[in-house]
Design an enzyme around this catalytic site. Sequence first.
Site, PDB file in Angstrom:
ATOM      1  N   ARG A 225       0.737  -1.140  -0.227  1.00  0.00           N
ATOM      2  CA  ARG A 225      -0.083   0.023  -0.080  1.00  0.00           C
ATOM      3  C   ARG A 225       0.884   1.366  -0.005  1.00  0.00           C
ATOM      4  O   ARG A 225       2.029   1.182   0.646  1.00  0.00           O
ATOM      5  CB  ARG A 225      -1.028   0.103   1.344  1.00  0.00           C
ATOM      6  CG  ARG A 225      -2.100  -0.699   1.126  1.00  0.00           C
ATOM      7  CD  ARG A 225      -3.229  -0.583   0.167  1.00  0.00           C
ATOM      8  NE  ARG A 225      -4.309  -0.900  -0.037  1.00  0.00           N
ATOM      9  CZ  ARG A 225      -4.491  -2.202  -0.861  1.00  0.00           C
ATOM     10  NH1 ARG A 225      -3.714  -2.636  -1.748  1.00  0.00           N
ATOM     11  NH2 ARG A 225      -5.735  -2.899  -0.991  1.00  0.00           N
ATOM     12  N   HIS A 273      -1.648  -0.060  -9.890  1.00  0.00           N
ATOM     13  CA  HIS A 273      -2.255  -0.843  -8.930  1.00  0.00           C
ATOM     14  C   HIS A 273      -2.738  -2.095  -9.556  1.00  0.00           C
ATOM     15  O   HIS A 273      -4.167  -2.413  -9.878  1.00  0.00           O
ATOM     16  CB  HIS A 273      -3.311  -0.224  -8.290  1.00  0.00           C
ATOM     17  CG  HIS A 273      -3.725  -0.774  -6.859  1.00  0.00           C
ATOM     18  ND1 HIS A 273      -4.234  -0.100  -5.916  1.00  0.00           N
ATOM     19  CD2 HIS A 273      -3.873  -2.268  -6.947  1.00  0.00           C
ATOM     20  CE1 HIS A 273      -4.476  -0.958  -4.852  1.00  0.00           C
ATOM     21  NE2 HIS A 273      -4.386  -2.342  -5.487  1.00  0.00           N
TER      22      HIS A 273
HETATM   23  P1  NDP Z   1      -2.250 -10.767   5.234  1.00  0.00           P
HETATM   24  O1  NDP Z   1      -3.089 -10.037   6.136  1.00  0.00           O
HETATM   25  O2  NDP Z   1      -2.472 -12.214   5.111  1.00  0.00           O
HETATM   26  O3  NDP Z   1      -0.654 -10.432   5.733  1.00  0.00           O
HETATM   27  C1  NDP Z   1      -0.201  -9.595   6.178  1.00  0.00           C
HETATM   28  C2  NDP Z   1       1.085  -9.591   6.846  1.00  0.00           C
HETATM   29  O4  NDP Z   1       1.449  -8.305   7.358  1.00  0.00           O
HETATM   30  C3  NDP Z   1       1.320 -10.463   7.963  1.00  0.00           C
HETATM   31  O5  NDP Z   1       2.405 -11.426   7.683  1.00  0.00           O
HETATM   32  C4  NDP Z   1       1.201  -9.831   9.196  1.00  0.00           C
HETATM   33  O6  NDP Z   1       1.585 -10.205  10.235  1.00  0.00           O
HETATM   34  C5  NDP Z   1       1.969  -8.525   8.797  1.00  0.00           C
HETATM   35  N1  NDP Z   1       1.729  -7.400   9.723  1.00  0.00           N
HETATM   36  C6  NDP Z   1       0.756  -6.543   9.685  1.00  0.00           C
HETATM   37  N2  NDP Z   1       0.800  -5.499  10.653  1.00  0.00           N
HETATM   38  C7  NDP Z   1       2.091  -5.758  10.868  1.00  0.00           C
HETATM   39  C8  NDP Z   1       2.900  -5.096  11.883  1.00  0.00           C
HETATM   40  N3  NDP Z   1       2.725  -4.009  12.663  1.00  0.00           N
HETATM   41  N4  NDP Z   1       4.352  -5.601  12.018  1.00  0.00           N
HETATM   42  C9  NDP Z   1       4.619  -6.516  11.259  1.00  0.00           C
HETATM   43  N5  NDP Z   1       3.931  -7.262  10.522  1.00  0.00           N
HETATM   44  C10 NDP Z   1       2.675  -6.932  10.351  1.00  0.00           C
HETATM   45  O7  NDP Z   1      -2.444  -9.852   3.911  1.00  0.00           O
HETATM   46  P2  NDP Z   1      -2.046 -10.453   2.455  1.00  0.00           P
HETATM   47  O8  NDP Z   1      -0.965 -11.063   2.434  1.00  0.00           O
HETATM   48  O9  NDP Z   1      -3.314 -11.168   1.924  1.00  0.00           O
HETATM   49  O10 NDP Z   1      -1.904  -9.153   1.837  1.00  0.00           O
HETATM   50  C11 NDP Z   1      -1.203  -7.939   2.196  1.00  0.00           C
HETATM   51  C12 NDP Z   1      -1.493  -6.683   1.344  1.00  0.00           C
HETATM   52  O11 NDP Z   1      -1.168  -6.904   0.162  1.00  0.00           O
HETATM   53  C13 NDP Z   1      -2.895  -6.287   1.584  1.00  0.00           C
HETATM   54  O12 NDP Z   1      -3.177  -5.684   2.776  1.00  0.00           O
HETATM   55  C14 NDP Z   1      -2.921  -5.247   0.558  1.00  0.00           C
HETATM   56  O13 NDP Z   1      -2.683  -4.000   1.156  1.00  0.00           O
HETATM   57  C15 NDP Z   1      -1.912  -5.713  -0.708  1.00  0.00           C
HETATM   58  N6  NDP Z   1      -2.326  -6.034  -1.928  1.00  0.00           N
HETATM   59  C16 NDP Z   1      -2.020  -5.294  -2.760  1.00  0.00           C
HETATM   60  C17 NDP Z   1      -2.609  -5.749  -4.320  1.00  0.00           C
HETATM   61  C18 NDP Z   1      -2.068  -5.079  -5.409  1.00  0.00           C
HETATM   62  O14 NDP Z   1      -2.692  -5.396  -6.400  1.00  0.00           O
HETATM   63  N7  NDP Z   1      -1.246  -4.010  -5.345  1.00  0.00           N
HETATM   64  C19 NDP Z   1      -3.557  -6.961  -4.261  1.00  0.00           C
HETATM   65  C20 NDP Z   1      -3.939  -7.400  -3.081  1.00  0.00           C
HETATM   66  C21 NDP Z   1      -3.307  -7.054  -1.779  1.00  0.00           C
HETATM   67  P3  NDP Z   1       1.095 -11.600  10.975  1.00  0.00           P
HETATM   68  O15 NDP Z   1       1.471 -12.751   9.985  1.00  0.00           O
HETATM   69  O16 NDP Z   1       1.770 -11.826  12.080  1.00  0.00           O
HETATM   70  O17 NDP Z   1      -0.421 -11.446  10.996  1.00  0.00           O
HETATM   71  C1  OXD Z   2      -6.614  -5.639  -2.771  1.00  0.00           C
HETATM   72  C2  OXD Z   2      -5.925  -5.145  -4.058  1.00  0.00           C
HETATM   73  O1  OXD Z   2      -6.329  -5.299  -1.747  1.00  0.00           O
HETATM   74  O2  OXD Z   2      -6.457  -5.189  -5.175  1.00  0.00           O
HETATM   75  O3  OXD Z   2      -7.022  -6.774  -3.003  1.00  0.00           O
HETATM   76  O4  OXD Z   2      -5.323  -3.956  -3.590  1.00  0.00           O
END
Ligand code: NDP
Ligand code: OXD
Length: 310
Positions: A225, A273
């Site tokens: 993000r 994006h």
């Molecule tokens: P998840 O919720 O499965 O994973 C998030 C990860 O971030 C977890 O490992 C989590 O830790 C870690 N995390 C969250 N907060 C913290 C923190 N304060 N300190 C350390 N680690 C932290 O999300 P996804 O993997 O499904 O997706 C990740 C992001 O990708 C989405 O939130 C979105 O913003 C982005 N995205 C972008 C897309 C694009 O097209 N550009 C498409 C889809 C998603 P823990 O494992 O301990 O919970």
């Molecule tokens: C999502 C994205 O969060 O597309 O799924 O960014």
Amino acid sequence: MTLNVLFSAPSHRWHIYQRPLEVAFASAGVTVNLSGDHAPNSVDYIVFAPNGPVDDFSAYSRLKAVLGLWAGVETVVSNPTLTVPMSRMVDTGLRDGMVEWVTGNVLRYHLGLDPYICTQDGSWNPVIPPLARDRRVTILGLGELGSACASALARLNFQVSGWARRARGIEGVTCLQGSDGLDHALSRAEILVLLLPNTPVTTNILNASALAKMPKGARIINPGRGPLIDDDALLASLNTGHIAHATLDVFRVEPLPKDHAYWAHPNVTVTPHLAAETRPDSASQIIAENIRRFEAGQPLKFLVDRGAGY
Ligand code: NDP
Ligand code: OXD
């Protein structure tokens, strides 16, 4: 019993999702009246995407749950009118798309492809890249997407480190936690991939001090993000050459304004994006199955943790 399911997403998405959702509900054995236009007090479930018509859930008096089409939930997670459970999108289409996009961009940097793609002027200057086993890649965020990318890169022999909030075990990946873990992960990040969610804790996680901890000449790939990065700090690091290049898919304001410095910067690649798109066929099956589960008295899968913000 027929369930009223409201599709609340930007209107052009209705024609993309209507048929896959109908097929998925039928194959899950769930009878629904699916529409983009139900009376609020008749709606049982909302299939939700940001920028759709619903941003106030108060009038949805019989709503049971909200099913997100996106993985990221920062636009809705702290909405005080949302008082029912919400799931976010966890789907093989989203995951595989992100693995392909991240791997492609890591390989672009690792192999040093740009000079050959951008200049075909007869010069013959081979620059031999190291092997992947001698290249350090760090992934911040080891959730559904980050862990899949980390595994894929580890299978290609990269030295992969990852950082998450809780302890993680991923074969071939050094998993780190806490502020010391973050410092260590940054210090070895020749290529850094951001796959954290946007939460109050992760905003500006890549600020001037974090950038300074990265090795000189490091590259950054951000499909997570926009607010994860302090944009001014990144531009300053790019200008001194401390950070050699950044590939950015997400931004604080999207579409990225035409006059934003990233567009003109020679060491930034902007993508619109698109790193991982929710795929209607597989995503519809996830949503239909989740509603089937909920109707059967089971908890929703992929529940958003509203306290943690993701
Ligand atoms: P998840 O919720 O499965 O994973 C998030 C990860 O971030 C977890 O490992 C989590 O830790 C870690 N995390 C969250 N907060 C913290 C923190 N304060 N300190 C350390 N680690 C932290 O999300 P996804 O993997 O499904 O997706 C990740 C992001 O990708 C989405 O939130 C979105 O913003 C982005 N995205 C972008 C897309 C694009 O097209 N550009 C498409 C889809 C998603 P823990 O494992 O301990 O919970
Ligand atoms: C999502 C994205 O969060 O597309 O799924 O960014």
